[in-house]
Design a protein around this motif. Structure first.
Motif, PDB file in Angstrom:
ATOM      1  N   ALA A   1       8.996 -36.279  -7.063  1.00 42.92           N
ATOM      2  CA  ALA A   1       9.361 -35.849  -5.705  1.00 42.92           C
ATOM      3  C   ALA A   1       8.477 -36.548  -4.672  1.00 42.92           C
ATOM      4  O   ALA A   1       8.964 -37.002  -3.631  1.00 42.92           O
ATOM      5  CB  ALA A   1       9.238 -34.329  -5.583  1.00 42.92           C
ATOM      6  N   ALA A   2       7.181 -36.658  -4.957  1.00 44.49           N
ATOM      7  CA  ALA A   2       6.272 -37.336  -4.021  1.00 44.49           C
ATOM      8  C   ALA A   2       6.629 -38.818  -3.906  1.00 44.49           C
ATOM      9  O   ALA A   2       6.655 -39.378  -2.800  1.00 44.49           O
ATOM     10  CB  ALA A   2       4.821 -37.167  -4.484  1.00 44.49           C
ATOM     11  N   LEU A   3       6.914 -39.452  -5.038  1.00 47.21           N
ATOM     12  CA  LEU A   3       7.263 -40.870  -5.015  1.00 47.21           C
ATOM     13  C   LEU A   3       8.616 -41.089  -4.341  1.00 47.21           C
ATOM     14  O   LEU A   3       8.805 -42.081  -3.637  1.00 47.21           O
ATOM     15  CB  LEU A   3       7.263 -41.439  -6.437  1.00 47.21           C
ATOM     16  N   ALA A   4       9.549 -40.168  -4.522  1.00 44.96           N
ATOM     17  CA  ALA A   4      10.851 -40.264  -3.850  1.00 44.96           C
ATOM     18  C   ALA A   4      10.664 -40.246  -2.334  1.00 44.96           C
ATOM     19  O   ALA A   4      11.304 -41.021  -1.615  1.00 44.96           O
ATOM     20  CB  ALA A   4      11.768 -39.124  -4.292  1.00 44.96           C
ATOM     21  N   GLU A   5       9.792 -39.381  -1.849  1.00 45.37           N
ATOM     22  CA  GLU A   5       9.503 -39.317  -0.406  1.00 45.37           C
ATOM     23  C   GLU A   5       8.893 -40.630   0.073  1.00 45.37           C
ATOM     24  O   GLU A   5       9.275 -41.151   1.125  1.00 45.37           O
ATOM     25  CB  GLU A   5       8.554 -38.158  -0.086  1.00 45.37           C
ATOM     26  N   ASP A   6       7.943 -41.170  -0.697  1.00 42.93           N
ATOM     27  CA  ASP A   6       7.318 -42.448  -0.331  1.00 42.93           C
ATOM     28  C   ASP A   6       8.347 -43.571  -0.305  1.00 42.93           C
ATOM     29  O   ASP A   6       8.367 -44.387   0.620  1.00 42.93           O
ATOM     30  CB  ASP A   6       6.199 -42.804  -1.312  1.00 42.93           C
ATOM     31  N   PHE A   7       9.191 -43.616  -1.333  1.00 39.60           N
ATOM     32  CA  PHE A   7      10.216 -44.660  -1.422  1.00 39.60           C
ATOM     33  C   PHE A   7      11.203 -44.546  -0.263  1.00 39.60           C
ATOM     34  O   PHE A   7      11.542 -45.533   0.377  1.00 39.60           O
ATOM     35  CB  PHE A   7      10.946 -44.568  -2.763  1.00 39.60           C
ATOM     36  N   ARG A   8      11.637 -43.338   0.015  1.00 37.20           N
ATOM     37  CA  ARG A   8      12.583 -43.113   1.114  1.00 37.20           C
ATOM     38  C   ARG A   8      11.972 -43.544   2.441  1.00 37.20           C
ATOM     39  O   ARG A   8      12.605 -44.230   3.242  1.00 37.20           O
ATOM     40  CB  ARG A   8      12.992 -41.641   1.165  1.00 37.20           C
ATOM     41  N   ALA A   9      10.728 -43.168   2.681  1.00 39.37           N
ATOM     42  CA  ALA A   9      10.058 -43.532   3.937  1.00 39.37           C
ATOM     43  C   ALA A   9       9.903 -45.053   4.044  1.00 39.37           C
ATOM     44  O   ALA A   9      10.151 -45.633   5.108  1.00 39.37           O
ATOM     45  CB  ALA A   9       8.695 -42.846   4.026  1.00 39.37           C
ATOM     46  N   ALA A  10       9.511 -45.710   2.952  1.00 34.54           N
ATOM     47  CA  ALA A  10       9.344 -47.169   2.967  1.00 34.54           C
ATOM     48  C   ALA A  10      10.686 -47.862   3.199  1.00 34.54           C
ATOM     49  O   ALA A  10      10.771 -48.848   3.943  1.00 34.54           O
ATOM     50  CB  ALA A  10       8.719 -47.638   1.649  1.00 34.54           C
ATOM     51  N   THR A  11      11.731 -47.351   2.579  1.00 37.15           N
ATOM     52  CA  THR A  11      13.064 -47.931   2.755  1.00 37.15           C
ATOM     53  C   THR A  11      13.537 -47.744   4.191  1.00 37.15           C
ATOM     54  O   THR A  11      14.005 -48.692   4.835  1.00 37.15           O
ATOM     55  CB  THR A  11      14.070 -47.281   1.778  1.00 37.15           C
ATOM     56  N   CYS A  12      13.406 -46.541   4.726  1.00 33.49           N
ATOM     57  CA  CYS A  12      13.832 -46.268   6.109  1.00 33.49           C
ATOM     58  C   CYS A  12      13.057 -47.129   7.098  1.00 33.49           C
ATOM     59  O   CYS A  12      13.647 -47.655   8.050  1.00 33.49           O
ATOM     60  CB  CYS A  12      13.664 -44.785   6.430  1.00 33.49           C
ATOM     61  N   ARG A  13      11.764 -47.278   6.869  1.00 33.45           N
ATOM     62  CA  ARG A  13      10.947 -48.096   7.770  1.00 33.45           C
ATOM     63  C   ARG A  13      11.448 -49.542   7.778  1.00 33.45           C
ATOM     64  O   ARG A  13      11.633 -50.145   8.835  1.00 33.45           O
ATOM     65  CB  ARG A  13       9.483 -48.036   7.329  1.00 33.45           C
TER      66      ARG A  13
END
Length: 154
Positions: free
Chosen positions: A99-111
């Motif tokens: 879940a933590a890595l999913a949030e990081d991945f999502r944020a990096a992708t959105c950025r």
């Protein structure tokens, strides 16, 4: 293509998809994930899914999905759990680490995707969002139909 030549809609959409895919891959590398693992983690962010639901959501054949889930499980990012609605079935869920890595991945992708339109003004960005939204809405059924066709042909 030189800077003065107009880009047609087909070329623009195809090249845009390449840019988005590249942003997705870069975010995956940043987080130590394959694009497929990133997609799996993001798909599981709202809730756990059964394998059939997850396969349909990701557009993957059962054998491909099983391999993806197995590899991601070995990394401790997802787990299989009993389905409370069907004792014979399992669901795939995120672990706390997943879940933590999913949030990081999502944020990096959105950025990264946000950066793609950084050169546009606010009104241009709004127009682009509106037009793409209409395009997606008008073609909503095509995505799943195309995925089903791909699954059936493999």
């Amino acid at each position: 293509m030189d800077g003065g030549e107009k880009t047609g809609v087909v070329t623009a959409l195809v090249r845009s998809s390449f840019l988005v895919n590249a942003a997705y891959a870069e975010a995956g590398r940043e987080c130590g994930l394959t694009p497929q693992q990133g997609q799996l983690l993001c798909a599981l962010m709202p809730q756990p899914y059964g394998m059939s639901e997850l396969g349909a959501l990701l557009g993957l054949a059962r054998s491909s999905l099983t391999g993806l889930v197995d590899r991601t499980m070995r990394r401790g990012l997802v787990r299989r759990e009993p389905d409370p609605r069907d004792g014979r079935a399992v669901r795939v869920a995120l672990t706390d680490e997943g879940a933590a890595l999913a949030e990081d991945f999502r944020a990096a992708t959105c950025r990264r995707i946000e950066e793609l339109s950084a050169g546009l003004g606010a009104a241009e960005r709004a127009t682009l969002a509106e037009l793409l939204g209409r395009l997606l809405q008008e073609n909503a059924g095509r995505d799943n139909a195309g995925r089903a066709a791909n699954r059936n042909s493999s």
